[in-house]
Design an enzyme around this catalytic site. Structure first.
Site, PDB file in Angstrom:
ATOM      1  N   LYS A  22      46.742  29.299  42.825  1.00  0.00           N
ATOM      2  CA  LYS A  22      45.938  30.069  41.862  1.00  0.00           C
ATOM      3  C   LYS A  22      46.657  31.357  41.466  1.00  0.00           C
ATOM      4  O   LYS A  22      46.743  31.700  40.288  1.00  0.00           O
ATOM      5  CB  LYS A  22      44.578  30.400  42.496  1.00  0.00           C
ATOM      6  CG  LYS A  22      43.813  31.512  41.776  1.00  0.00           C
ATOM      7  CD  LYS A  22      42.506  31.836  42.468  1.00  0.00           C
ATOM      8  CE  LYS A  22      42.581  32.780  43.645  1.00  0.00           C
ATOM      9  NZ  LYS A  22      42.645  34.207  43.338  1.00  0.00           N
ATOM     10  N   ASN A  23      47.161  32.082  42.469  1.00  0.00           N
ATOM     11  CA  ASN A  23      47.730  33.405  42.189  1.00  0.00           C
ATOM     12  C   ASN A  23      49.105  33.343  41.535  1.00  0.00           C
ATOM     13  O   ASN A  23      49.634  34.370  41.113  1.00  0.00           O
ATOM     14  CB  ASN A  23      47.766  34.247  43.468  1.00  0.00           C
ATOM     15  CG  ASN A  23      46.364  34.677  43.870  1.00  0.00           C
ATOM     16  OD1 ASN A  23      45.423  34.545  43.080  1.00  0.00           O
ATOM     17  ND2 ASN A  23      46.217  35.172  45.082  1.00  0.00           N
ATOM     18  N   CYS A 120      36.036  46.296  43.480  1.00  0.00           N
ATOM     19  CA  CYS A 120      35.557  44.965  43.807  1.00  0.00           C
ATOM     20  C   CYS A 120      35.238  44.918  45.286  1.00  0.00           C
ATOM     21  O   CYS A 120      35.395  45.913  45.991  1.00  0.00           O
ATOM     22  CB  CYS A 120      36.566  43.896  43.417  1.00  0.00           C
ATOM     23  SG  CYS A 120      37.975  43.844  44.491  1.00  0.00           S
ATOM     24  N   ARG A 125      40.833  49.141  44.392  1.00  0.00           N
ATOM     25  CA  ARG A 125      41.836  48.409  43.611  1.00  0.00           C
ATOM     26  C   ARG A 125      42.133  49.017  42.232  1.00  0.00           C
ATOM     27  O   ARG A 125      41.851  48.408  41.194  1.00  0.00           O
ATOM     28  CB  ARG A 125      41.439  46.947  43.470  1.00  0.00           C
ATOM     29  CG  ARG A 125      41.335  46.267  44.824  1.00  0.00           C
ATOM     30  CD  ARG A 125      41.009  44.814  44.706  1.00  0.00           C
ATOM     31  NE  ARG A 125      42.138  43.988  44.326  1.00  0.00           N
ATOM     32  CZ  ARG A 125      42.062  42.691  44.085  1.00  0.00           C
ATOM     33  NH1 ARG A 125      40.918  42.078  44.161  1.00  0.00           N
ATOM     34  NH2 ARG A 125      43.128  42.001  43.766  1.00  0.00           N
ATOM     35  N   ASP A 310      45.638  37.658  52.304  1.00  0.00           N
ATOM     36  CA  ASP A 310      44.758  36.568  51.870  1.00  0.00           C
ATOM     37  C   ASP A 310      44.516  35.528  52.967  1.00  0.00           C
ATOM     38  O   ASP A 310      43.755  34.576  52.751  1.00  0.00           O
ATOM     39  CB  ASP A 310      45.330  35.888  50.613  1.00  0.00           C
ATOM     40  CG  ASP A 310      45.224  36.785  49.390  1.00  0.00           C
ATOM     41  OD1 ASP A 310      44.513  37.802  49.449  1.00  0.00           O
ATOM     42  OD2 ASP A 310      45.874  36.462  48.369  1.00  0.00           O
ATOM     43  N   ARG A 402      36.143  29.647  43.205  1.00  0.00           N
ATOM     44  CA  ARG A 402      37.153  30.443  42.483  1.00  0.00           C
ATOM     45  C   ARG A 402      38.558  30.116  42.973  1.00  0.00           C
ATOM     46  O   ARG A 402      39.520  30.315  42.240  1.00  0.00           O
ATOM     47  CB  ARG A 402      36.901  31.940  42.693  1.00  0.00           C
ATOM     48  CG  ARG A 402      35.647  32.433  42.028  1.00  0.00           C
ATOM     49  CD  ARG A 402      35.528  33.916  42.162  1.00  0.00           C
ATOM     50  NE  ARG A 402      36.680  34.585  41.543  1.00  0.00           N
ATOM     51  CZ  ARG A 402      36.801  35.891  41.421  1.00  0.00           C
ATOM     52  NH1 ARG A 402      35.863  36.676  41.866  1.00  0.00           N
ATOM     53  NH2 ARG A 402      37.857  36.419  40.848  1.00  0.00           N
TER      54      ARG A 402
HETATM   55  C1  EPZ Z   1      47.190  40.011  44.290  1.00  0.00           C
HETATM   56  O1  EPZ Z   1      46.260  40.982  43.867  1.00  0.00           O
HETATM   57  C2  EPZ Z   1      46.406  38.750  44.562  1.00  0.00           C
HETATM   58  N1  EPZ Z   1      45.714  38.354  43.341  1.00  0.00           N
HETATM   59  C3  EPZ Z   1      45.402  39.010  45.673  1.00  0.00           C
HETATM   60  O2  EPZ Z   1      44.749  37.785  45.975  1.00  0.00           O
HETATM   61  C4  EPZ Z   1      46.162  39.466  46.922  1.00  0.00           C
HETATM   62  O3  EPZ Z   1      45.240  39.791  47.937  1.00  0.00           O
HETATM   63  C5  EPZ Z   1      47.016  40.702  46.587  1.00  0.00           C
HETATM   64  O4  EPZ Z   1      47.884  40.399  45.463  1.00  0.00           O
HETATM   65  C6  EPZ Z   1      47.891  41.158  47.737  1.00  0.00           C
HETATM   66  O5  EPZ Z   1      48.741  40.125  48.149  1.00  0.00           O
HETATM   67  C7  EPZ Z   1      46.397  37.685  42.401  1.00  0.00           C
HETATM   68  O6  EPZ Z   1      47.587  37.407  42.526  1.00  0.00           O
HETATM   69  C8  EPZ Z   1      45.658  37.252  41.195  1.00  0.00           C
HETATM   70  P1  EPZ Z   1      48.210  44.332  44.604  1.00  0.00           P
HETATM   71  P2  EPZ Z   1      46.754  42.337  43.193  1.00  0.00           P
HETATM   72  O7  EPZ Z   1      48.395  44.972  43.289  1.00  0.00           O
HETATM   73  O8  EPZ Z   1      47.958  42.063  42.369  1.00  0.00           O
HETATM   74  C9  EPZ Z   1      46.816  48.819  45.512  1.00  0.00           C
HETATM   75  C10 EPZ Z   1      42.868  36.417  46.556  1.00  0.00           C
HETATM   76  O9  EPZ Z   1      42.009  36.335  47.476  1.00  0.00           O
HETATM   77  N2  EPZ Z   1      47.155  49.092  44.107  1.00  0.00           N
HETATM   78  O10 EPZ Z   1      49.417  43.817  45.326  1.00  0.00           O
HETATM   79  O11 EPZ Z   1      45.581  42.962  42.545  1.00  0.00           O
HETATM   80  C11 EPZ Z   1      45.624  47.879  45.630  1.00  0.00           C
HETATM   81  O12 EPZ Z   1      44.400  48.584  45.517  1.00  0.00           O
HETATM   82  C12 EPZ Z   1      43.315  37.738  46.052  1.00  0.00           C
HETATM   83  O13 EPZ Z   1      43.361  35.421  46.001  1.00  0.00           O
HETATM   84  C13 EPZ Z   1      47.114  50.391  43.640  1.00  0.00           C
HETATM   85  O14 EPZ Z   1      46.798  51.331  44.384  1.00  0.00           O
HETATM   86  O15 EPZ Z   1      47.142  43.161  44.497  1.00  0.00           O
HETATM   87  C14 EPZ Z   1      45.851  47.269  46.981  1.00  0.00           C
HETATM   88  O16 EPZ Z   1      45.363  48.109  47.974  1.00  0.00           O
HETATM   89  C15 EPZ Z   1      42.461  38.884  46.257  1.00  0.00           C
HETATM   90  N3  EPZ Z   1      47.411  50.645  42.333  1.00  0.00           N
HETATM   91  C16 EPZ Z   1      47.391  47.179  47.081  1.00  0.00           C
HETATM   92  O17 EPZ Z   1      47.883  48.109  46.108  1.00  0.00           O
HETATM   93  C17 EPZ Z   1      47.769  49.637  41.478  1.00  0.00           C
HETATM   94  O18 EPZ Z   1      48.038  49.922  40.293  1.00  0.00           O
HETATM   95  C18 EPZ Z   1      47.981  45.818  46.781  1.00  0.00           C
HETATM   96  O19 EPZ Z   1      47.435  45.331  45.565  1.00  0.00           O
HETATM   97  C19 EPZ Z   1      47.834  48.329  41.954  1.00  0.00           C
HETATM   98  C20 EPZ Z   1      47.529  48.070  43.283  1.00  0.00           C
END
Ligand code: EPZ
Length: 425
Positions: A22-23, A120, A125, A310, A402
């Protein structure tokens, strides 16, 4: 609302086919906005999140068609002309990954209006890293009425972007934007998740010039235009890891077809220490316990190649019945322990202190009605339900839909007593 009912106690035995990730599929779908030619994606999982992004792409003027053979879907996405550059709140709030259209839209159309996703269930996030990166590439960005208003009338320019922390989504968004920018972009401290790498390979197939793929330093030389391509979505390592935990908790013996060891190395190490063997077989991974007992192991989530956030909820479910104690530390999201009180309702012994959960193994779990507020927390309750005494009922099944394709079918084909209970009331 539908429920999943599981009567625990059956050992899983057999073969589970792991689908496309999915991701990986979500950013790959967003990449169709970078070209006026068809992007053909095969091995796309059939999930609610994929449909949500499909509906957003429809709004942008993308034509899409789906062709299903042997249960796997091939999607053809053509953004011949982008008719609308707004990603509205009602779609973005349903799924945060919608923000992945931001980079491609600004790069191709010179403008985009994308709703801020908001918080969320697993944390606040923010998307500041996405916004800062696009600003570094010359976009003018304002936040207005809950929307990111981005403009780059003369196109984006390459830049060096050093991420202060690792973000999967920001790396993907900026890599896509950079593929159509003027000049060279370097992303430093980039995410190295296999889904990021899969996107990079697809962009290269579309004609992008990217080096450093699979490392934390990506160099992208922008092109004036990109072409269409045919790309096969990488196997879902999180789905594979989830079924590995499910096999381990039931003392089962399962082959996870299409799963790859290299993408699960940190998970395999944890399972090994817990007394579970994961061996490569032609075309997949064979999972079974080494000699009966499960041992408690400490786990800390980290960006790839570390242990994935995850799979944190699922490994916690496994540790609830291991011998001894296990300290599970979540370093990626600030609020990803919603499964803890639900697992406790099934008899688990877990104490949370800040970002760590101390799990003391118990002799058995007992069934209870439970529910969770996100995808991975929900599936951890399925993992626990497979071993619990009695019938566990998991509410809010839409979370599972989902991200897990044909969950009941895959588990019951290996002997699990699991069914979806339709509630028409
Ligand atoms: C991706 O989310 C995945 N989603 C998530 O999968 C996964 O948990 C996550 O990566 C971490 O591996 C998809 O790929 C669609 P991040 P993403 O940006 O890209 C902070 C699932 O269950 N951050 O790597 O949104 C953020 O708050 C899901 O399938 C900022 O502070 O994750 C988090 O604490 C849920 N500012 C950390 O970084 C930003 O601009 C990592 O988030 C962006 C992120």
């Amino acid at each position: 609302m539908d429920k999943i009912r599981i009567r625990g106690g059956s050992r899983l035995k057999g073969r589970i086919a792991i689908g496309g990730a999915k991701n990986a599929a979500l950013p790959l779908m967003a990449a169709c906005l970078l070209t006026d030619r068809p992007l053909v994606l095969s091995n796309v999982p059939r999930l609610a999140d994929i449909e949500t992004l499909g509906r957003l792409l429809d709004r942008h003027g993308v034509t899409r068609s789906e062709h299903v053979t042997n249960g796997t879907a091939t999607l053809t996405l053509t953004a011949a002309g982008v008719t609308d550059t707004t990603a509205p709140y009602d779609l973005v709030r349903k799924m945060r990954a919608s923000v992945l259209v931001l980079g491609p839209l600004v790069a191709r159309c010179g403008q985009a209006r994308v709703s801020l996703p908001g918080g969320c269930a697993i944390g606040t996030r923010p998307v500041d890293l996405h916004i800062d990166g696009l600003r570094r590439m010359g976009a003018e960005i304002e936040i207005d009425g809950g929307y990111i208003e981005a403009r780059a009338p003369r196109g984006l320019s390459g830049a060096e972007i050093v991420f202060p922390s690792v973000s999967v989504g920001a790396t993907e968004n900026l890599m896509m934007a950079a593929a159509l920018a003027h000049g060279e972009t370097v992303l430093v401290n980039a995410a190295r998740e296999p889904e990021v790498t899969d996107l990079a390979h697809c962009l290269v197939a579309m004609g992008a010039e990217i080096s450093g793929i699979g490392t934390d330093r990506l160099k992208i030389v922008g092109r004036d235009r990109l072409d269409g391509a045919h790309h096969t979505v990488v196997a879902d390592r999180i789905e594979a890891g989830t079924y590995a935990m499910a096999t381990a908790i039931t003392d089962g013996d399962v082959v996870l077809a299409n799963a790859r060891q290299a993408q699960l190395a940190a998970v395999v190490r944890v399972l090994y220490a817990a007394g579970v063997r994961v061996e490569e077989t032609p075309g997949g991974l064979h999972v079974r316990r080494a000699n009966g007992a499960l041992a408690g192991v400490d786990v800390m989530t980290e960006p790839f190649p570390g242990f994935p956030t995850d799979l944190q909820a699922q490994v916690m479910a496994l540790m609830t019945v291991a011998e001894g104690a296990s300290m599970i530390t979540e370093t990626i999201f600030e609020n990803r322990f919603m499964h803890v009180p639900e697992l406790a309702r099934m008899g688990a012994h877990i104490t949370v202190h800040r970002a760590s959960a101390l799990v003391r193994g118990v002799g058995r779990l007992t069934a209870a009605p439970v529910m969770a507020t996100d995808l991975r927390a929900s599936v951890s309750l399925v993992v626990a339900g497979l071993i619990a005494t009695g019938a566990t009922e998991i509410n809010r099944v839409y979370h599972l839909d989902r991200g897990y394709e044909r969950l009941e079918e895959k588990l019951s084909s290996c002997g699990a007593d699991i069914e979806r209970v339709r509630d028409d009331g």
